[in-house]
Write an enzyme that holds these catalytic residues in place. Sequence first.
Site, short mmCIF file in Angstrom:
data_model
loop_
_atom_site.label_atom_id
_atom_site.label_comp_id
_atom_site.label_asym_id
_atom_site.label_seq_id
_atom_site.Cartn_x
_atom_site.Cartn_y
_atom_site.Cartn_z
N TYR A 4 2.94 -13.06 3.54
CA TYR A 4 1.83 -12.45 2.81
C TYR A 4 1.44 -13.37 1.67
O TYR A 4 2.14 -13.49 0.67
CB TYR A 4 2.28 -11.08 2.29
CG TYR A 4 1.19 -10.20 1.71
CD1 TYR A 4 -0.15 -10.58 1.68
CD2 TYR A 4 1.52 -8.95 1.19
CE1 TYR A 4 -1.13 -9.76 1.15
CE2 TYR A 4 0.54 -8.11 0.66
CZ TYR A 4 -0.77 -8.52 0.64
OH TYR A 4 -1.73 -7.70 0.11
N THR A 34 0.82 -1.21 0.00
CA THR A 34 0.00 0.00 0.00
C THR A 34 0.85 1.26 0.00
O THR A 34 0.40 2.33 -0.42
CB THR A 34 -0.95 -0.01 1.22
OG1 THR A 34 -1.79 -1.16 1.13
CG2 THR A 34 -1.82 1.22 1.28
N LYS A 51 -0.51 -13.03 6.57
CA LYS A 51 -1.48 -12.10 6.01
C LYS A 51 -2.17 -12.85 4.89
O LYS A 51 -1.57 -13.15 3.85
CB LYS A 51 -0.83 -10.82 5.49
CG LYS A 51 -1.88 -9.84 4.93
CD LYS A 51 -1.27 -8.55 4.39
CE LYS A 51 -2.37 -7.66 3.81
NZ LYS A 51 -1.83 -6.39 3.24
N ILE A 72 -4.80 -6.85 8.40
CA ILE A 72 -3.93 -5.80 7.87
C ILE A 72 -4.70 -5.19 6.71
O ILE A 72 -4.79 -5.79 5.63
CB ILE A 72 -2.57 -6.36 7.42
CG1 ILE A 72 -1.83 -6.98 8.60
CG2 ILE A 72 -1.72 -5.26 6.78
CD1 ILE A 72 -0.50 -7.63 8.23
#
Length: 293
Positions: A130, A46, A158, A201
């Site tokens: 992730y 992000t 994640k 998250i």
Amino acid sequence: MTLTGLYVPLITPFDRSGGVALDALEALAVQVLADGARGLVALGTTAEPSSLDPAEQRAVLRVVTRVCRDRHAPLVVGANTPEALRALADHPEVVAALTTVPSFVRPGEEGALAHLTRLAADSPVPLVVYDIPYRTGQYLSAATLRRLADVPGVAGLKYAPGGINADTVDLFADLPSDLAVLGGDDAFISPLLALGAHGGILASAHVATARFVRLIEAWHAGDVAEARALGGRLSLLSAALFTEPNPSVVKAVLHAQGRIPTPDVRLPLLPAHPDSASAALTAVERLPATRRG
């Protein structure tokens, strides 16, 4: 270490000259923690890290580290190489690295597991793996994710498989006790919490931090009625915020709210269309009132 609650993966705001707006970044970090976020993620996807030069990355990390140190908040940092991981040894505020499954090469599940095992062995901090197959091109089954839980130095996941599928149900039906699962598909965070996720998250939580905090609290407390009502509206907000590549719409909304100096992103991303920002702002206005538990 157990990772629970809401972690906000901070954007990188830019000023009108195109540089990183460090004051705005600090204000965002302070605000989401004040609104109840458990911790922060710096230099995650992000944050547009691939568009930041090394000096900008260091500046971002310096600001977010200071905020977390001053507020005794845990910090997770995006790091995917041995070099990036080793650099985290100098930051005691960093509790974990957010590390993606290797992308593009599609090494297979065994190759991905071996790669992550090697990174974890050499990392000075635990890894939060992730798993986002629609970006990396590499799918990991529930069986492989359970094997990840046995890797020394892997503390969490994640989890962003692109929805709720058979492997999702399989994973949560027999979830390893020492693997923290943080939802990473914003629009599906409510059902993931219902299944047993420890938190999330969530880029969407820039916009409605306290409500995402309350959603997690409500599911963990068994307040199903509130969780369902709030989760539905937050899913609509997340869908609106992700109508264009992240974080374009998030930045447009934050700019419209006066929280960052520009809505700018860097190439290859493009600014969000005004209609996308307008739809997301409408979704914010339609969120129900909520209480803290």
